[in-house]
Design a protein around this motif. Sequence first.
Motif, PDB file in Angstrom:
ATOM      1  N   LYS A  38      50.850 -18.970  -9.098  1.00 13.80           N
ATOM      2  CA  LYS A  38      51.919 -19.926  -9.365  1.00 13.80           C
ATOM      3  C   LYS A  38      51.441 -21.357  -9.087  1.00 13.80           C
ATOM      4  CE  LYS A  38      55.826 -16.801  -8.631  1.00 13.80           C
ATOM      5  NZ  LYS A  38      57.093 -16.564  -7.888  1.00 13.80           N
ATOM      6  N   TYR A  39      52.144 -22.290  -9.696  1.00 17.34           N
ATOM      7  CA  TYR A  39      51.728 -23.696  -9.676  1.00 17.34           C
ATOM      8  C   TYR A  39      51.589 -24.245  -8.261  1.00 17.34           C
ATOM      9  CZ  TYR A  39      52.034 -28.758 -10.414  1.00 17.34           C
ATOM     10  OH  TYR A  39      51.807 -30.117 -10.390  1.00 17.34           O
ATOM     11  N   ARG A  81      53.866 -22.402 -15.478  1.00 13.07           N
ATOM     12  CA  ARG A  81      53.792 -23.689 -16.156  1.00 13.07           C
ATOM     13  C   ARG A  81      53.306 -23.457 -17.584  1.00 13.07           C
ATOM     14  NH1 ARG A  81      56.155 -24.785 -12.251  1.00 13.07           N
ATOM     15  NH2 ARG A  81      56.125 -26.706 -11.005  1.00 13.07           N
ATOM     16  N   PHE A  82      54.149 -23.841 -18.567  1.00 21.04           N
ATOM     17  CA  PHE A  82      53.821 -23.615 -19.968  1.00 21.04           C
ATOM     18  C   PHE A  82      54.280 -24.810 -20.794  1.00 21.04           C
ATOM     19  CE2 PHE A  82      54.960 -19.528 -17.967  1.00 21.04           C
ATOM     20  CZ  PHE A  82      53.725 -18.911 -18.013  1.00 21.04           C
ATOM     21  N   GLY A  83      53.912 -24.824 -22.067  1.00 25.16           N
ATOM     22  CA  GLY A  83      54.304 -25.918 -22.944  1.00 25.16           C
ATOM     23  C   GLY A  83      53.527 -27.179 -22.635  1.00 25.16           C
ATOM     24  N   TYR A 120      51.236 -27.869 -19.206  1.00 28.17           N
ATOM     25  CA  TYR A 120      49.783 -28.018 -19.212  1.00 28.17           C
ATOM     26  C   TYR A 120      49.363 -29.417 -18.774  1.00 28.17           C
ATOM     27  CZ  TYR A 120      49.655 -23.438 -21.319  1.00 28.17           C
ATOM     28  OH  TYR A 120      49.809 -22.096 -21.532  1.00 28.17           O
ATOM     29  N   ARG A 121      50.201 -30.402 -19.036  1.00 27.33           N
ATOM     30  CA  ARG A 121      49.912 -31.735 -18.508  1.00 27.33           C
ATOM     31  C   ARG A 121      49.961 -31.732 -16.986  1.00 27.33           C
ATOM     32  NH1 ARG A 121      53.580 -34.305 -23.167  1.00 27.33           N
ATOM     33  NH2 ARG A 121      51.941 -34.834 -24.680  1.00 27.33           N
ATOM     34  N   ALA A 124      42.339 -24.005 -18.684  1.00 26.08           N
ATOM     35  CA  ALA A 124      43.522 -23.145 -18.634  1.00 26.08           C
ATOM     36  C   ALA A 124      43.236 -21.866 -19.406  1.00 26.08           C
ATOM     37  CB  ALA A 124      44.723 -23.855 -19.232  1.00 26.08           C
ATOM     38  N   ILE A 125      43.330 -20.732 -18.726  1.00 27.99           N
ATOM     39  CA  ILE A 125      43.107 -19.434 -19.358  1.00 27.99           C
ATOM     40  C   ILE A 125      44.436 -18.933 -19.886  1.00 27.99           C
ATOM     41  CG2 ILE A 125      42.266 -17.089 -19.029  1.00 27.99           C
ATOM     42  CD1 ILE A 125      40.612 -18.184 -16.666  1.00 27.99           C
TER      43      ILE A 125
END
Length: 288
Positions: free
Chosen positions: A204-205, A237-239, A243-244, A254-255
Amino acid sequence: MKFTVGVALSPLDQLGELARTAEEWGYASIALPDSLFFSETVSAKYPYTQDGSRFWNETTPWVDPFVAAASMGAVTSSISFYTQVLKLNPRNPVLLARQVGSTAVLTNNRFGLGVGLGWSPEETQWCGGHFDHRGARADEAIDVLKLILGGGMVEYHGKYYDFDKLRMSPEPTEPVPFYVGGHTEAALRRAARVGDGWTSAMIKYDELREVIDRLGKLRAEYDRSGPFEIQAVCVDRFGLDGYRQLAEIGVTDAIVVPWVFYGVGFDAPVQAKKDGMKRFAEEIMGKL
């Protein structure tokens, strides 16, 4: 930030086409999983699921990652491959050096070695390895691999591995990068001390941010500077915004499994996966 395609759980006859499509759409690498066999029972919990269960079964398709990299390398020209991650303790490092070196040569230096200790006692012991002192054994194994892959006539005399002068030829013409996996303090120290990068399991982030900060401090402690890859499988974290955020905290790679974002399963036809890879490249990669 680069993007790597994870191909775990995909049918093996799709790998070549997935690699060609990833290269066409600008993905940097293919991440190759490692699983030696599925034991009916296992005496340890899998460390990266909440209940400790394995998320695959006895019929899940796996292939030796070196064979996979060589096969995909033969039908591509620029995309890279790395193990994510290879279990060190079931394997003899001298034999492993031959596999790594051969793969690096056959892919024209497009292969990186992501390594971990291996979580399953059965996988280690039934392949002739030792599960005790596995951290210290892995440290020596990495030393052996780097020594042999560096070329020339070399010898090694350690506590767990010992050999007189030998040479493996041909050796890679460029250094094989080593990426160290694991979320424990010992694993992070190993990555900071000897790795060219660190690679995560599902994370997780918030934890990822803490790990990256810790790696920075450890690298300073070991007086190491220069490029260092952070390969992350972030599960929350997506979109574009997600990713930013990953890039901002230091993720360099990023895998992703691009097709799953569009409702395409692991066992889906390859064309559906190719369409997902193209869509992700256009909607995310092309706009970052």
